[in-house]
Motif scaffolding. Structure first.
Motif, PDB file in Angstrom:
ATOM      1  N   PRO A  66       1.040  -0.847   0.061  1.00 30.12           N
ATOM      2  CA  PRO A  66       0.046  -0.077  -0.117  1.00 30.12           C
ATOM      3  C   PRO A  66       0.818   1.691  -0.135  1.00 30.12           C
ATOM      4  O   PRO A  66       0.568   2.258  -1.085  1.00 30.12           O
ATOM      5  CB  PRO A  66      -0.679   0.038   1.338  1.00 30.12           C
ATOM      6  CG  PRO A  66      -0.669  -1.369   1.674  1.00 30.12           C
ATOM      7  CD  PRO A  66       0.405  -2.184   0.963  1.00 30.12           C
ATOM      8  N   LEU A  67       2.519   1.625   0.807  1.00 32.67           N
ATOM      9  CA  LEU A  67       2.814   2.779   0.165  1.00 32.67           C
ATOM     10  C   LEU A  67       3.329   2.502  -0.462  1.00 32.67           C
ATOM     11  O   LEU A  67       4.005   3.516  -0.705  1.00 32.67           O
ATOM     12  CB  LEU A  67       4.125   2.451   2.451  1.00 32.67           C
ATOM     13  CG  LEU A  67       2.677   2.509   3.422  1.00 32.67           C
ATOM     14  CD1 LEU A  67       4.173   2.460   4.107  1.00 32.67           C
ATOM     15  CD2 LEU A  67       2.439   3.870   3.418  1.00 32.67           C
ATOM     16  N   ARG A  68       3.321   1.503  -1.576  1.00 29.82           N
ATOM     17  CA  ARG A  68       4.738   1.819  -2.456  1.00 29.82           C
ATOM     18  C   ARG A  68       3.648   2.659  -3.745  1.00 29.82           C
ATOM     19  O   ARG A  68       4.628   3.128  -4.942  1.00 29.82           O
ATOM     20  CB  ARG A  68       5.090   0.246  -3.531  1.00 29.82           C
ATOM     21  CG  ARG A  68       5.948  -0.043  -4.262  1.00 29.82           C
ATOM     22  CD  ARG A  68       6.839  -1.210  -4.080  1.00 29.82           C
ATOM     23  NE  ARG A  68       5.169  -2.439  -4.312  1.00 29.82           N
ATOM     24  CZ  ARG A  68       5.270  -3.222  -3.519  1.00 29.82           C
ATOM     25  NH1 ARG A  68       5.795  -3.589  -2.596  1.00 29.82           N
ATOM     26  NH2 ARG A  68       4.835  -4.341  -4.037  1.00 29.82           N
ATOM     27  N   ILE A  69       2.470   2.291  -3.301  1.00 30.66           N
ATOM     28  CA  ILE A  69       1.464   2.981  -4.407  1.00 30.66           C
ATOM     29  C   ILE A  69       1.707   4.126  -3.656  1.00 30.66           C
ATOM     30  O   ILE A  69       1.219   5.189  -4.951  1.00 30.66           O
ATOM     31  CB  ILE A  69       0.002   2.578  -3.586  1.00 30.66           C
ATOM     32  CG1 ILE A  69      -0.717   1.255  -4.441  1.00 30.66           C
ATOM     33  CG2 ILE A  69      -1.134   3.187  -4.197  1.00 30.66           C
ATOM     34  CD1 ILE A  69      -0.450   0.829  -5.971  1.00 30.66           C
ATOM     35  N   GLN A  70       1.320   4.422  -2.407  1.00 28.49           N
ATOM     36  CA  GLN A  70       1.828   6.881  -1.998  1.00 28.49           C
ATOM     37  C   GLN A  70       2.553   6.895  -2.561  1.00 28.49           C
ATOM     38  O   GLN A  70       2.776   8.057  -3.193  1.00 28.49           O
ATOM     39  CB  GLN A  70       1.392   6.264  -1.001  1.00 28.49           C
ATOM     40  CG  GLN A  70       1.886   7.464  -0.065  1.00 28.49           C
ATOM     41  CD  GLN A  70       0.351   8.296  -0.304  1.00 28.49           C
ATOM     42  OE1 GLN A  70      -0.225   7.844  -0.105  1.00 28.49           O
ATOM     43  NE2 GLN A  70       1.357   9.767   0.177  1.00 28.49           N
TER      44      GLN A  70
ATOM     45  N   SER B 241       4.091   6.027  -5.350  1.00 30.76           N
ATOM     46  CA  SER B 241       4.657   5.645  -6.862  1.00 30.76           C
ATOM     47  C   SER B 241       4.387   6.660  -7.001  1.00 30.76           C
ATOM     48  O   SER B 241       4.463   8.052  -8.531  1.00 30.76           O
ATOM     49  CB  SER B 241       4.256   4.818  -7.532  1.00 30.76           C
ATOM     50  OG  SER B 241       5.434   3.441  -7.041  1.00 30.76           O
ATOM     51  N   LEU B 242       2.745   7.498  -6.490  1.00 30.33           N
ATOM     52  CA  LEU B 242       1.873   8.123  -6.858  1.00 30.33           C
ATOM     53  C   LEU B 242       2.600   9.753  -6.497  1.00 30.33           C
ATOM     54  O   LEU B 242       2.577  10.777  -7.572  1.00 30.33           O
ATOM     55  CB  LEU B 242       1.172   8.300  -6.099  1.00 30.33           C
ATOM     56  CG  LEU B 242      -0.465   7.366  -6.473  1.00 30.33           C
ATOM     57  CD1 LEU B 242      -1.919   7.588  -5.191  1.00 30.33           C
ATOM     58  CD2 LEU B 242      -1.882   7.665  -8.083  1.00 30.33           C
TER      59      LEU B 242
ATOM     60  N   GLY C 124       5.523  10.394  -6.822  1.00 28.69           N
ATOM     61  CA  GLY C 124       7.212  10.761  -7.720  1.00 28.69           C
ATOM     62  C   GLY C 124       6.354  10.926  -9.383  1.00 28.69           C
ATOM     63  O   GLY C 124       6.639  11.661  -9.841  1.00 28.69           O
TER      64      GLY C 124
ATOM     65  N   GLY D 274      11.417   5.764   0.223  1.00 32.62           N
ATOM     66  CA  GLY D 274      10.180   5.690   0.998  1.00 32.62           C
ATOM     67  C   GLY D 274      10.571   5.192   2.514  1.00 32.62           C
ATOM     68  O   GLY D 274      11.452   5.168   2.355  1.00 32.62           O
TER      69      GLY D 274
ATOM     70  N   HIS E  53       5.620   6.983   8.806  1.00 36.06           N
ATOM     71  CA  HIS E  53       5.068   6.572   7.578  1.00 36.06           C
ATOM     72  C   HIS E  53       4.068   8.163   7.715  1.00 36.06           C
ATOM     73  O   HIS E  53       4.264   9.938   6.852  1.00 36.06           O
ATOM     74  CB  HIS E  53       4.252   6.164   6.208  1.00 36.06           C
ATOM     75  CG  HIS E  53       4.169   6.692   4.994  1.00 36.06           C
ATOM     76  ND1 HIS E  53       4.724   6.653   3.446  1.00 36.06           N
ATOM     77  CD2 HIS E  53       3.172   6.980   4.040  1.00 36.06           C
ATOM     78  CE1 HIS E  53       4.287   6.944   2.726  1.00 36.06           C
ATOM     79  NE2 HIS E  53       3.359   8.142   2.375  1.00 36.06           N
TER      80      HIS E  53
END
Lengths: 194, 65
Positions: free
Chosen positions: A4-8, A10-11, A13, A82, A95
């Protein structure tokens, strides 16, 4: 890193990349920046009581030096930004804490001063553009989710929304409590603090 | 568009990549709405409400493993 934090991240970036691509965008330095020692000395170096120092330092230079400083982007990939704490659950908490700190705008918003001689030298439109961008960023930071969710729900009332299965979120299906709660949650954004 | 951009910007996969994880990277995008609420909108609202109420925010270094 948790998915889920990878999504955050990526968005985040993609958002920064999109800003760099806009022709008439107003840029602020983000985390990794350099400035000349001379300019740093002229404005009295960094303020030790400021958390978001990147934006603050730029605005300090901008207003104290008559609006001359500008930001030149360097298109280089930056990685490993991250959060990853010692445990899965702790990573989410850290986070959240970091995001809250990034959104802490008090010292940044106190920077613009219309009374100083240097600030009065800056053309009105240039000053307005910079101040508007600063305000827009902080207002949209907290309200964009509600705006985008509302727009998506409105669009889903049209044809394509039903096609991809968004029709349950159509405007007529937005519960009243969601709209009322959004109003109350977003109200503090309109309060001006001095 | 965002999913494609994200895939283009990511570094190379590790050698021991499990194939069954491939579709998961698309499924995770369905979490976008709740994740952006909890990790973008709410922290910003938290900071702005603290600001409006005159409460301080202590600087704490983010824990990183």
């Amino acid at each position: 890193m948790p998915a889920p934090l990878r999504i955050q991240n990526s968005l985040g970036g993609i958002n920064h990349l999109a800003k760099l691509m806009r022709k008439y965008t107003v840029l602020f330095p983000q985390s990794t920046y350099s400035l000349s020692m001379r300019m740093c000395h002229d404005v009295g170096y960094w303020d030790v009581d400021v958390v978001p120092e990147d934006w603050h330092m730029f605005l300090k230079c901008f207003f104290q030096l008559g609006g001359e400083p500008d930001v030149q982007p360097i298109l280089l990939p930056v990685g490993n930004d991250g959060v990853r704490a010692v445990s899965y659950r702790r990573t989410f908490w850290e986070h959240y804490q970091q995001a809250r700190r990034h959104a802490w705008a008090a010292p940044t918003s106190r920077t613009p001063s219309s009374s100083s001689r240097a600030t009065r030298r800056i053309p009105f439109l240039r000053r307005l553009r910079r101040t508007y961008s600063l305000t827009e960023n902080h207002v949209l930071w907290s309200s964009q989710w509600f705006l985008i969710t509302g727009v998506a729900a409105n669009m889903s009332a049209g044809g394509w929304g039903g096609f991809i299965g968004l029709h349950p979120f159509a405007q007529h299906n937005i519960p009243t409590w969601f709209i009322t709660t959004s109003h109350y949650i977003l109200m503090p954004c309109m309060i001006r603090c001095s | 568009m965002m999913i494609i951009l994200d895939m283009m910007m990511r570094p190379a996969r590790p050698k021991r990549w499990r194939v069954w994880l491939y579709p998961v990277q698309f499924v995770q995008w369905m979490l976008m709405a709740p994740i952006t609420l909890f990790f973008t909108a709410l922290p910003a609202l938290d900071a702005q409400v603290r600001l409006a109420l005159g409460r301080r925010l202590e600087y704490k270094v983010t824990e990183k493993a």
